[in-house]
Write a protein that holds these residues in place. Structure first.
Motif, PDB file in Angstrom:
ATOM      1  N   SER A 130     -37.579 -14.596 -10.449  1.00 38.56           N
ATOM      2  CA  SER A 130     -38.332 -15.188 -11.567  1.00 38.56           C
ATOM      3  C   SER A 130     -39.613 -14.423 -11.856  1.00 38.56           C
ATOM      4  CB  SER A 130     -38.629 -16.666 -11.290  1.00 38.56           C
ATOM      5  OG  SER A 130     -39.388 -16.833 -10.112  1.00 38.56           O
ATOM      6  N   TYR A 131     -40.208 -13.755 -10.843  1.00 35.30           N
ATOM      7  CA  TYR A 131     -41.427 -12.988 -11.143  1.00 35.30           C
ATOM      8  C   TYR A 131     -41.097 -11.816 -12.056  1.00 35.30           C
ATOM      9  CZ  TYR A 131     -40.831  -8.784  -8.178  1.00 35.30           C
ATOM     10  OH  TYR A 131     -40.402  -7.593  -7.651  1.00 35.30           O
ATOM     11  N   ALA A 132     -39.966 -11.142 -11.787  1.00 37.56           N
ATOM     12  CA  ALA A 132     -39.567 -10.012 -12.608  1.00 37.56           C
ATOM     13  C   ALA A 132     -39.133 -10.473 -13.996  1.00 37.56           C
ATOM     14  CB  ALA A 132     -38.431  -9.247 -11.936  1.00 37.56           C
ATOM     15  N   LEU A 133     -38.507 -11.644 -14.062  1.00 34.77           N
ATOM     16  CA  LEU A 133     -38.118 -12.192 -15.356  1.00 34.77           C
ATOM     17  C   LEU A 133     -39.351 -12.424 -16.224  1.00 34.77           C
ATOM     18  CD1 LEU A 133     -35.413 -13.085 -16.679  1.00 34.77           C
ATOM     19  CD2 LEU A 133     -35.976 -15.417 -15.967  1.00 34.77           C
ATOM     20  N   GLU A 134     -40.396 -12.992 -15.634  1.00 32.31           N
ATOM     21  CA  GLU A 134     -41.648 -13.215 -16.369  1.00 32.31           C
ATOM     22  C   GLU A 134     -42.241 -11.898 -16.862  1.00 32.31           C
ATOM     23  OE1 GLU A 134     -42.912 -17.132 -13.687  1.00 32.31           O
ATOM     24  OE2 GLU A 134     -44.049 -15.259 -13.528  1.00 32.31           O
ATOM     25  N   LEU A 135     -42.287 -10.906 -15.959  1.00 32.17           N
ATOM     26  CA  LEU A 135     -42.869  -9.618 -16.325  1.00 32.17           C
ATOM     27  C   LEU A 135     -42.076  -8.924 -17.414  1.00 32.17           C
ATOM     28  CD1 LEU A 135     -44.767  -7.204 -15.918  1.00 32.17           C
ATOM     29  CD2 LEU A 135     -43.302  -6.478 -14.012  1.00 32.17           C
ATOM     30  N   LEU A 136     -40.766  -8.838 -17.233  1.00 32.35           N
ATOM     31  CA  LEU A 136     -39.942  -8.081 -18.173  1.00 32.35           C
ATOM     32  C   LEU A 136     -39.792  -8.779 -19.519  1.00 32.35           C
ATOM     33  CD1 LEU A 136     -37.257  -6.804 -15.657  1.00 32.35           C
ATOM     34  CD2 LEU A 136     -39.111  -5.490 -16.700  1.00 32.35           C
ATOM     35  N   ARG A 137     -39.897 -10.097 -19.552  1.00 33.36           N
ATOM     36  CA  ARG A 137     -39.919 -10.797 -20.836  1.00 33.36           C
ATOM     37  C   ARG A 137     -41.220 -10.528 -21.583  1.00 33.36           C
ATOM     38  NH1 ARG A 137     -37.264 -16.699 -19.227  1.00 33.36           N
ATOM     39  NH2 ARG A 137     -35.111 -16.201 -19.856  1.00 33.36           N
ATOM     40  N   SER A 138     -42.306 -10.407 -20.828  1.00 34.82           N
ATOM     41  CA  SER A 138     -43.612 -10.154 -21.448  1.00 34.82           C
ATOM     42  C   SER A 138     -43.779  -8.693 -21.839  1.00 34.82           C
ATOM     43  CB  SER A 138     -44.736 -10.540 -20.477  1.00 34.82           C
ATOM     44  OG  SER A 138     -44.687 -11.911 -20.168  1.00 34.82           O
ATOM     45  N   ALA A 139     -43.122  -7.801 -21.107  1.00 33.64           N
ATOM     46  CA  ALA A 139     -43.267  -6.359 -21.354  1.00 33.64           C
ATOM     47  C   ALA A 139     -41.885  -5.726 -21.430  1.00 33.64           C
ATOM     48  CB  ALA A 139     -44.090  -5.725 -20.241  1.00 33.64           C
ATOM     49  N   SER A 140     -41.157  -6.064 -22.472  1.00 28.60           N
ATOM     50  CA  SER A 140     -39.773  -5.572 -22.592  1.00 28.60           C
ATOM     51  C   SER A 140     -39.715  -4.067 -22.842  1.00 28.60           C
ATOM     52  CB  SER A 140     -39.041  -6.321 -23.706  1.00 28.60           C
ATOM     53  OG  SER A 140     -39.716  -6.159 -24.948  1.00 28.60           O
ATOM     54  N   ASP A 141     -40.869  -3.465 -23.190  1.00 29.05           N
ATOM     55  CA  ASP A 141     -40.907  -2.012 -23.393  1.00 29.05           C
ATOM     56  C   ASP A 141     -41.269  -1.256 -22.124  1.00 29.05           C
ATOM     57  OD1 ASP A 141     -43.503  -2.948 -23.263  1.00 29.05           O
ATOM     58  OD2 ASP A 141     -44.273  -1.569 -24.800  1.00 29.05           O
ATOM     59  N   ALA A 161     -33.003  -9.319 -12.685  1.00 23.79           N
ATOM     60  CA  ALA A 161     -33.683  -9.736 -13.910  1.00 23.79           C
ATOM     61  C   ALA A 161     -33.543  -8.675 -14.994  1.00 23.79           C
ATOM     62  CB  ALA A 161     -35.155 -10.015 -13.611  1.00 23.79           C
ATOM     63  N   ARG A 162     -33.720  -7.423 -14.619  1.00 22.04           N
ATOM     64  CA  ARG A 162     -33.557  -6.345 -15.601  1.00 22.04           C
ATOM     65  C   ARG A 162     -32.166  -6.342 -16.207  1.00 22.04           C
ATOM     66  NH1 ARG A 162     -32.645  -0.496 -13.344  1.00 22.04           N
ATOM     67  NH2 ARG A 162     -30.709  -1.599 -12.813  1.00 22.04           N
ATOM     68  N   ASP A 163     -31.159  -6.452 -15.348  1.00 24.83           N
ATOM     69  CA  ASP A 163     -29.784  -6.417 -15.840  1.00 24.83           C
ATOM     70  C   ASP A 163     -29.455  -7.644 -16.676  1.00 24.83           C
ATOM     71  OD1 ASP A 163     -29.606  -4.056 -14.448  1.00 24.83           O
ATOM     72  OD2 ASP A 163     -28.416  -4.885 -12.790  1.00 24.83           O
ATOM     73  N   ALA A 164     -29.978  -8.808 -16.288  1.00 21.90           N
ATOM     74  CA  ALA A 164     -29.722 -10.033 -17.050  1.00 21.90           C
ATOM     75  C   ALA A 164     -30.324  -9.950 -18.450  1.00 21.90           C
ATOM     76  CB  ALA A 164     -30.295 -11.238 -16.309  1.00 21.90           C
ATOM     77  N   LEU A 165     -31.449  -9.260 -18.570  1.00 21.30           N
ATOM     78  CA  LEU A 165     -32.108  -9.116 -19.872  1.00 21.30           C
ATOM     79  C   LEU A 165     -31.563  -7.933 -20.675  1.00 21.30           C
ATOM     80  CD1 LEU A 165     -35.788  -9.814 -18.772  1.00 21.30           C
ATOM     81  CD2 LEU A 165     -34.328 -11.327 -20.132  1.00 21.30           C
ATOM     82  N   GLY A 166     -30.693  -7.157 -20.067  1.00 26.20           N
ATOM     83  CA  GLY A 166     -30.100  -6.020 -20.755  1.00 26.20           C
ATOM     84  C   GLY A 166     -31.089  -4.905 -21.051  1.00 26.20           C
ATOM     85  N   LEU A 167     -32.071  -4.727 -20.174  1.00 28.22           N
ATOM     86  CA  LEU A 167     -33.105  -3.711 -20.383  1.00 28.22           C
ATOM     87  C   LEU A 167     -32.751  -2.408 -19.670  1.00 28.22           C
ATOM     88  CD1 LEU A 167     -36.279  -5.969 -19.914  1.00 28.22           C
ATOM     89  CD2 LEU A 167     -35.163  -5.282 -22.052  1.00 28.22           C
ATOM     90  N   LYS A 168     -33.453  -1.345 -20.057  1.00 27.43           N
ATOM     91  CA  LYS A 168     -33.218  -0.035 -19.463  1.00 27.43           C
ATOM     92  C   LYS A 168     -34.358   0.381 -18.533  1.00 27.43           C
ATOM     93  CE  LYS A 168     -30.357   1.600 -23.291  1.00 27.43           C
ATOM     94  NZ  LYS A 168     -30.169   2.640 -24.356  1.00 27.43           N
ATOM     95  N   THR A 169     -35.202  -0.551 -18.170  1.00 28.81           N
ATOM     96  CA  THR A 169     -36.331  -0.256 -17.283  1.00 28.81           C
ATOM     97  C   THR A 169     -35.845   0.391 -15.992  1.00 28.81           C
ATOM     98  OG1 THR A 169     -37.445  -2.219 -18.147  1.00 28.81           O
ATOM     99  CG2 THR A 169     -38.344  -1.237 -16.133  1.00 28.81           C
ATOM    100  N   ARG A 170     -36.421   1.525 -15.651  1.00 27.86           N
ATOM    101  CA  ARG A 170     -36.087   2.190 -14.398  1.00 27.86           C
ATOM    102  C   ARG A 170     -36.880   1.535 -13.269  1.00 27.86           C
ATOM    103  NH1 ARG A 170     -37.448   8.193 -15.945  1.00 27.86           N
ATOM    104  NH2 ARG A 170     -38.519   7.189 -17.679  1.00 27.86           N
ATOM    105  N   ILE A 171     -36.199   1.150 -12.233  1.00 32.23           N
ATOM    106  CA  ILE A 171     -36.856   0.481 -11.109  1.00 32.23           C
ATOM    107  C   ILE A 171     -36.859   1.416  -9.910  1.00 32.23           C
ATOM    108  CG2 ILE A 171     -36.747  -1.459  -9.490  1.00 32.23           C
ATOM    109  CD1 ILE A 171     -35.728  -3.164 -11.796  1.00 32.23           C
TER     110      ILE A 171
END
Length: 295
Positions: A130-141, A161-171
């Motif tokens: 949930s912490y990553a979900l909060e961050l990635l929803r706020s900063a989807s870029d 969280a990244r995969d659930a949101l369908g983002l390309k953020t490199r972790i």
């Protein structure tokens, strides 16, 4: 100020500001909600920790009225020990490192007929995600995110969280160079143990990796960066100076890795996770007052 120092835009996730000063509280609450619903007659719980997981256990167990014992290694952080006792847990000292404490916790759970709370479990991952979900929803870029690795729940949650949101953020996973078991295991493709010698990153002091965590990390992580204790301590000084935040060693590891790679990521929107604030005052005072260190 932090952006200028890092040479790029940096998002900071402040998990050091939770009620127990660490991200682990999220996993504990999810785990105990499930435990109470599926095992309503549980007599008590036993867990092993270096501190933040134990505080999560104490916080959640108290809210569900379940007795809790937490096993820590000898010489564990006095501040974290005191915080766990304040939350009502029975603190038991066993073993020279976390792995030895974990093995002792299994014996104690069996002796008492209590439930052993694992240190890595999918429910814990679900909670801390949930912490990553909060961050990635706020900063989807967000283009790159540095996440410290202890046993792996935090980075596994970030990947989910990244995969659930369908983002390309490199972790990028970050390990202590003085506790490199996860880095070595990922390089070899199988779990291998490695002795721990870090003086400051107790939250990352893992001797034996978890196979399930390794599989998840291997499948989704961009790369692993190793940071030395000196780099971590410098990051702790910087975070205090630039953001006025107290951060423990593991919590500063993400910034240490970012600074190590700042030439590589210049111009990218980056993120770090301050996973915890629970550092003892004596080493923190030493770190802040280290002569000849440039802030």
């Amino acid at each position: 100020m932090l952006d200028a120092r890092c040479g790029t835009a940096v998002w900071v996730k402040h998990e050091n500001q939770t009620p127990v000063g660490a991200f682990k509280i999220r996993g504990g609450l999810v785990y105990f909600d499930h435990l109470r619903r599926t095992q309503p007659g549980v007599k008590g719980v036993v867990a092993a920790t270096r501190g933040n997981h134990g505080q999560s256990i104490g916080f959640a167990a108290a809210r569900y009225g379940i007795p809790a014992a937490v096993v820590v290694p000898y010489g564990n952080s006095t501040t974290k020990n005191a915080a766990m006792r304040a939350l009502g847990v029975e603190l038991i000292e066993r073993g020279h490192d976390f792995q030895a404490s974990f093995e002792a916790s299994a014996d104690i759970a069996a002796e008492r007929g209590w439930h052993q709370v694992p240190s890595f479990h999918q429910l814990l991952v679900n909670g801390v995600a949930s912490y990553a979900l909060e961050l990635l929803r706020s900063a989807s870029d967000l283009e790159i995110l540095y996440v410290p690795i202890g046993l792996g729940s935090g980075i596994c949650g970030a990947l989910a969280a990244r995969d659930a949101l369908g983002l390309k953020t490199r972790i990028v996973g970050v390990v202590s160079a003085a506790a490199p078991a996860y880095a070595r295991s990922l390089a070899l493709g199988r779990p291998v143990s490695h002795d721990v010698s870090t003086r400051i990153a107790d939250g990352m002091a893992c001797r034996t990796p978890v196979a399930e965590a390794l599989d998840t990390i291997h499948a989704g992580v961009e790369r692993i960066v190793e940071v030395a204790d000196d780099e971590i301590e410098q990051a702790m000084r910087i975070l205090f100076t630039d953001t006025h935040n107290v951060v423990e060693g593991a919590g500063a590891a993400g910034l240490a890795a970012l600074l190590q790679e700042r030439g590589k990521i210049r111009g990218l929107t980056a993120g770090i996770v301050l996973t915890g604030a629970n550092v003892d005052p004596q080493p923190f005072a030493r770190i802040l007052g280290e002569p000849g260190k440039t802030l």
